[in-house]
Design an enzyme around this catalytic site. Structure first.
Site, PDB file in Angstrom:
ATOM      1  N   ASP A  77      22.321 -84.723  73.734  1.00  0.00           N
ATOM      2  CA  ASP A  77      22.305 -83.319  73.320  1.00  0.00           C
ATOM      3  C   ASP A  77      20.986 -82.646  73.698  1.00  0.00           C
ATOM      4  OD1 ASP A  77      23.683 -81.206  72.321  1.00  0.00           O
ATOM      5  OD2 ASP A  77      23.789 -81.923  70.268  1.00  0.00           O
ATOM      6  N   ARG A 134      35.587 -61.696  60.378  1.00  0.00           N
ATOM      7  CA  ARG A 134      35.920 -60.299  60.640  1.00  0.00           C
ATOM      8  C   ARG A 134      37.382 -60.155  61.064  1.00  0.00           C
ATOM      9  NH1 ARG A 134      33.215 -58.898  65.068  1.00  0.00           N
ATOM     10  NH2 ARG A 134      32.257 -60.931  65.398  1.00  0.00           N
ATOM     11  N   LYS A 183      25.531 -77.341  63.454  1.00  0.00           N
ATOM     12  CA  LYS A 183      24.331 -78.124  63.728  1.00  0.00           C
ATOM     13  C   LYS A 183      23.127 -77.440  63.096  1.00  0.00           C
ATOM     14  CE  LYS A 183      26.158 -80.012  68.048  1.00  0.00           C
ATOM     15  NZ  LYS A 183      25.980 -80.164  69.511  1.00  0.00           N
ATOM     16  N   THR A 204      20.824 -79.247  76.161  1.00  0.00           N
ATOM     17  CA  THR A 204      20.332 -77.981  75.614  1.00  0.00           C
ATOM     18  C   THR A 204      18.999 -77.563  76.225  1.00  0.00           C
ATOM     19  OG1 THR A 204      19.458 -79.215  73.726  1.00  0.00           O
ATOM     20  CG2 THR A 204      21.507 -78.058  73.389  1.00  0.00           C
ATOM     21  N   LYS A 254      17.538 -81.111  67.910  1.00  0.00           N
ATOM     22  CA  LYS A 254      17.435 -80.913  69.366  1.00  0.00           C
ATOM     23  C   LYS A 254      17.272 -79.439  69.711  1.00  0.00           C
ATOM     24  CE  LYS A 254      21.836 -79.400  69.694  1.00  0.00           C
ATOM     25  NZ  LYS A 254      22.383 -78.175  70.307  1.00  0.00           N
ATOM     26  N   ALA A 263      30.329 -75.030  74.379  1.00  0.00           N
ATOM     27  CA  ALA A 263      31.668 -74.476  74.197  1.00  0.00           C
ATOM     28  C   ALA A 263      32.192 -73.851  75.480  1.00  0.00           C
ATOM     29  CB  ALA A 263      31.638 -73.432  73.078  1.00  0.00           C
TER      30      ALA A 263
END
Length: 331
Positions: free
Chosen positions: A242, A32, A105, A246, A189, A138
């Site tokens: 991971d 965008r 992912k 998560t 995961k 992140a």
């Protein structure tokens, strides 16, 4: 080096900051135009990483040709189900000798291909392909919290280049030759993270989460071995590392989605409530297909599928998992 990052979501933005910190030219592509313009104006991705400033040297653009042309490394950080279509747009601009690094992912639902396989399918001229995965929210990478990830490729030279490009005092990178294992760990995961959230939404505690993490890793390992991965990979950053992060962190959109589903919200309602892609929903559909196709026992995944796509009551799914006949714990 000139490095393109395709995808201005949270992960793409964080990775652009890492390479910029390491004095590389970072070009961040946003689908965008208004998002690219806002990033350039305020040096912040308010939509995906509010409150975290990014380096002034990062250039965001809506122009795909400008983003990838003459780039030595192209990082793919788009939603997994959009990767193929974006590659089809970009491939006429990507140099044949560019290193392609997948940071998405997921597993493509229609073809059941891993992302590196999608890349090979769309960019047959590019042989330098790698993947990056590991416990790396992140929201924490952008704030330079110490983080460790793994880069996988069959090409040792590519691995060393990428390790040098990314590694610094807060972002540690390990090398691995097991592309299949690293990719599957990163994709699957997210299924366990949704289940962990559902468990929390139902009011269950630490015992349940620990069981899901442990048995979830077993399921990922079973399918991974069947598809050619090394068992040891799932004990590393893209596997257990991971899964732990998560399943335990509120930064995880998959866990947050699971919590809402566990509390009684419908899946469509949860999906519509966020601009971010909940990759675990797509991964569950793909993993269920792979489980059936290769006759791999994945009871958590099968129950997750029923909850997400067949409107099964989450409490009943847990009850059915717990009521399965007794087994020997085999790794």
């Amino acid at each position: 080096m000139r490095i393109s990052i395709l995808g201005a979501g949270s992960w793409g933005t964080a990775l652009s900051n890492v390479v910029s910190d390491n004095k590389h030219e970072a070009i961040l592509w946003a689908r965008r135009r208004e998002l690219a313009e806002e990033i350039n104006q305020i040096k912040e991705n308010k939509e995906y990483l509010p409150g975290a400033k990014i380096n002034s040297s990062i250039l965001a653009t809506h122009d795909l040709e400008y983003a990838v042309k003459n780039s030595e490394i192209v990082i793919l950080a788009t939603p997994s189900q959009a990767l193929r279509s974006i590659l089809r747009e970009a491939k006429k601009y990507i140099a044949k000798d560019s290193i392609i690094l997948n940071a998405s992912k997921g597993i493509e639902n229609e073809s059941l291909m891993r992302m590196s396989e999608v890349i090979k399918d769309e960019l047959p001229q590019n042989s330098q392909i790698a993947v990056i995965s590991g416990p790396s929210h992140a929201e924490e990478v952008i704030r330079r919290y110490p983080t460790a990830v793994v880069v996988a490729s069959k090409d040792k030279r590519v691995l060393k280049i990428l390790q040098e490009v990314f590694i610094n005092n807060y972002f540690r990178v390990y090398r691995n030759s097991d592309v299949i294992g690293v990719e599957l760990g990163g994709a699957l995961k997210n299924i366990i993270a949704i289940c962990s959230g559902v468990s929390e939404g139902l009011g269950y505690g630490d015992n349940t989460r620990a069981a899901l993490i442990t048995r979830g890793i077993i399921e990922i390992m079973r399918l991974g071995k069947k598809l050619g991965a090394k068992s040891s990979t799932f004990s590393g950053l893209s596997g257990i590392g991971d899964v732990i992060v998560t399943c335990s962190s509120m930064h995880s959109r998959n866990r947050r989605a699971g919590i809402e589903i566990g509390k009684g919200k419908k899946v469509d309602e949860v999906v519509k409530s966020t601009k971010m892609v909940i990759e675990g929903i797509y991964a569950t559909k793909a993993a269920k297909k792979l489980s059936d196709l290769y006759e791999v026992e994945m009871p958590i995944t099968q129950e997750a599928y029923k909850v997400l796509f067949e409107d099964k009551d989450p409490k009943k799914a847990v009850d059915d998992l717990m009521a399965r006949r007794g087994k020997i714990e085999v790794y």
